[in-house]
Motif scaffolding. Structure first.
Motif, short mmCIF file in Angstrom:
data_model
loop_
_atom_site.label_atom_id
_atom_site.label_comp_id
_atom_site.label_asym_id
_atom_site.label_seq_id
_atom_site.Cartn_x
_atom_site.Cartn_y
_atom_site.Cartn_z
N TYR A 86 -9.16 7.79 -4.53
CA TYR A 86 -10.51 8.22 -4.91
C TYR A 86 -11.57 7.78 -3.91
CZ TYR A 86 -10.27 3.50 -6.78
OH TYR A 86 -10.06 2.15 -6.91
N ILE A 105 -3.65 -3.86 -9.32
CA ILE A 105 -2.77 -4.38 -8.26
C ILE A 105 -3.09 -5.85 -7.99
CG2 ILE A 105 -2.30 -4.15 -5.77
CD1 ILE A 105 -2.79 -1.13 -6.09
N THR A 126 0.80 7.71 -2.51
CA THR A 126 0.82 6.58 -1.57
C THR A 126 -0.63 6.22 -1.24
OG1 THR A 126 0.63 7.75 0.54
CG2 THR A 126 2.83 7.70 -0.47
N PRO A 127 -0.83 5.04 -0.63
CA PRO A 127 -2.21 4.70 -0.23
C PRO A 127 -2.60 5.32 1.11
CG PRO A 127 -0.75 2.78 -0.06
CD PRO A 127 0.11 3.94 -0.44
N LEU A 128 -1.77 6.21 1.66
CA LEU A 128 -2.04 6.77 2.99
C LEU A 128 -3.22 7.75 2.93
CD1 LEU A 128 1.69 7.23 3.95
CD2 LEU A 128 0.08 5.67 5.06
N GLY A 172 5.79 9.20 -2.67
CA GLY A 172 5.68 7.79 -3.06
C GLY A 172 6.53 7.54 -4.30
N ALA A 173 6.98 6.28 -4.44
CA ALA A 173 7.83 5.94 -5.59
C ALA A 173 7.37 4.64 -6.23
CB ALA A 173 9.28 5.82 -5.14
N GLN A 221 -8.32 7.32 -17.03
CA GLN A 221 -7.51 6.17 -17.45
C GLN A 221 -8.42 5.08 -18.01
OE1 GLN A 221 -7.29 2.94 -15.79
NE2 GLN A 221 -8.90 3.54 -14.37
N GLY A 233 -8.69 11.84 -6.76
CA GLY A 233 -8.28 10.78 -7.69
C GLY A 233 -9.37 10.30 -8.63
P1 NAP Z 1 2.51 1.08 -4.88
O1 NAP Z 1 3.17 0.73 -6.18
O2 NAP Z 1 2.35 0.04 -3.83
O3 NAP Z 1 3.34 2.32 -4.26
C1 NAP Z 1 2.96 2.92 -3.03
C2 NAP Z 1 4.02 3.90 -2.56
O4 NAP Z 1 3.55 4.41 -1.31
C3 NAP Z 1 5.40 3.29 -2.28
O5 NAP Z 1 6.41 4.21 -2.64
C4 NAP Z 1 5.36 3.07 -0.78
O6 NAP Z 1 6.62 3.13 -0.16
C5 NAP Z 1 4.58 4.28 -0.33
N1 NAP Z 1 4.05 4.06 1.01
C6 NAP Z 1 3.15 3.13 1.38
N2 NAP Z 1 2.92 3.23 2.71
C7 NAP Z 1 3.72 4.24 3.16
C8 NAP Z 1 3.96 4.82 4.45
N3 NAP Z 1 3.31 4.36 5.54
N4 NAP Z 1 4.84 5.85 4.54
C9 NAP Z 1 5.49 6.30 3.43
N5 NAP Z 1 5.32 5.78 2.20
C10 NAP Z 1 4.43 4.77 2.07
O7 NAP Z 1 1.05 1.66 -5.13
P2 NAP Z 1 0.52 2.49 -6.41
O8 NAP Z 1 0.02 1.54 -7.43
O9 NAP Z 1 1.55 3.49 -6.78
O10 NAP Z 1 -0.77 3.20 -5.78
C11 NAP Z 1 -0.65 4.24 -4.81
C12 NAP Z 1 -2.03 4.87 -4.56
O11 NAP Z 1 -2.50 5.47 -5.75
C13 NAP Z 1 -3.11 3.87 -4.13
O12 NAP Z 1 -3.89 4.48 -3.15
C14 NAP Z 1 -3.92 3.65 -5.39
O13 NAP Z 1 -5.26 3.33 -5.11
C15 NAP Z 1 -3.82 5.03 -6.03
N6 NAP Z 1 -4.00 4.98 -7.49
C16 NAP Z 1 -5.04 5.69 -8.01
C17 NAP Z 1 -5.23 5.69 -9.37
C18 NAP Z 1 -6.36 6.48 -9.94
O14 NAP Z 1 -6.72 6.24 -11.10
N7 NAP Z 1 -6.92 7.43 -9.21
C19 NAP Z 1 -4.38 4.95 -10.23
C20 NAP Z 1 -3.31 4.25 -9.66
C21 NAP Z 1 -3.13 4.27 -8.26
P3 NAP Z 1 7.49 1.78 0.14
O15 NAP Z 1 8.02 1.33 -1.19
O16 NAP Z 1 8.55 2.27 1.07
O17 NAP Z 1 6.52 0.80 0.76
#
Ligand code: NAP
Length: 289
Positions: free
Chosen positions: A233, A70, A203-205, A133-134, A261, A254
């Motif tokens: 995670y 990110i 989502t990061p929630l 989440g999207a 990955q 996570g």
């Molecule tokens: P991202 O591209 O920013 O997408 C986040 C999604 O969460 C969006 O759809 C966003 O909606 C939604 N969201 C955020 N705040 C929200 C809220 N208050 N209410 C409802 N929806 C909300 O992020 P990402 O890269 O997909 O990452 C998401 C999470 O996955 C993070 O916590 C990241 O650390 C984790 N992750 C983990 C791994 C792993 O290897 N374990 C890998 C990748 C990601 P909007 O578009 O409406 O804002």
């Protein structure tokens, strides 16, 4: 050996903005030591305005491989010489290989998620999944689940535009009309969750330091037989997973996806199967688990 890099390609790295939080150097360097490779894995903070410079600079310096996190996963595509069909479909790259053919991008997030399910003996084939989440990770997980034979994948997001973009990007992978979208309004989401075999928080929630946050679902909607996954995670046990466990659901955090990955990236750069147990221990140490 590449004559332009007579010392060989000895450096791997991750770029992000910010990057101080990254656990990848600890995980990857532990794996590199265990494999006895002459490589070093570094973290670089790259401002979004310098992303193109960073990719060109890495190629010129003879860096062997790069992870991308990110906020650069989509923006980096335009600076690459080639991209895998999977990364092109997701519009997301987390792994770059530098070689004679230039900079090649791929995404190991989806395969990493599937590997974390396999570790727990969970096969998504034939099951119904709901993703909250999207964003980039939701698209990667949805793509992987469709490829793995899920019978239905519902992408639930609050932003209709972002949801539509995700569904459009995933449509070519969707053989048989298994992909759906819905809002995060309780009236829309509840019926999907109530019939799901798997629910995944994308989502990061709930992520530290806001560990008291919940994605927009109520655990009472879940079938106790459902598997609940959180991509977060840190903390390893989110409030969602804690409540889902109390409901009787099986939970997967996570860490497995993160380790796999990274292991898949290392295998792409070196050709060696990465020692996932070693990487997992290094990650847990970083997280203080
Ligand atoms: P991202 O591209 O920013 O997408 C986040 C999604 O969460 C969006 O759809 C966003 O909606 C939604 N969201 C955020 N705040 C929200 C809220 N208050 N209410 C409802 N929806 C909300 O992020 P990402 O890269 O997909 O990452 C998401 C999470 O996955 C993070 O916590 C990241 O650390 C984790 N992750 C983990 C791994 C792993 O290897 N374990 C890998 C990748 C990601 P909007 O578009 O409406 O804002």
């Amino acid at each position: 050996m590449n004559p332009q890099h007579p010392g060989g390609r000895r450096v791997l790295c991750v770029i992000g903005y910010p990057i101080g939080h990254s656990v990848s150097p600890a995980m990857q360097n532990a794996a590199i030591r265990a494999l006895g490779l002459s490589l070093t894995y570094l973290a670089f903070q790259v401002h979004p305005r310098r992303l193109g410079d960073a990719i060109r600079g890495a190629a010129a310096l003879g860096i062997a491989g790069m992870n991308v996190t990110i906020p650069h996963k989509s923006a980096v595509l335009r600076y690459l010489d080639s991209v895998s069909p999977r990364a092109r479909a997701l519009c997301s790259v987390n792994t770059i290989c530098f070689g004679d053919g230039g900079a090649h991008g791929d995404s190991t997030d989806g395969p990493g998620f599937l590997a974390s399910l396999r570790d727990e003996g969970v096969d998504p084939a034939g099951g119904r999944a709901v993703l909250i989440g999207a964003g980039g990770s939701a698209r990667a997980v949805a793509h992987a689940l469709l490829e793995a034979g899920s019978s239905a994948v519902t992408v639930a997001a609050r932003d209709a535009g972002r949801r539509a973009d995700a569904l459009a990007a995933l449509a070519p992978t969707d053989r048989g009309g298994r992909l759906r979208g819905c809002s995060t309004e309780p009236g829309d989401l509840r019926p999907h969750v109530a019939e799901a075999d798997m629910v995944v928080n994308c989502t990061p929630l709930g992520m530290s330091p806001r560990a008291d946050a919940m994605p927009p679902i109520q655990v009472e909607w879940l079938r106790p037989e459902a598997v609940v996954c959180d991509l977060i995670y840190n903390p390893p046990t989110t409030l969602l997973l804690e409540r889902a466990r109390a409901r009787g659901c099986r939970t997967i955090d996570g860490r497995g996806m993160l380790v796999h990955q990274g292991a898949l990236s290392l295998a792409m750069w070196t050709g060696f199967a990465a020692p996932v147990d070693t990487m997992r221990e290094a990650l847990d140490q970083q997280l203080g688990v």
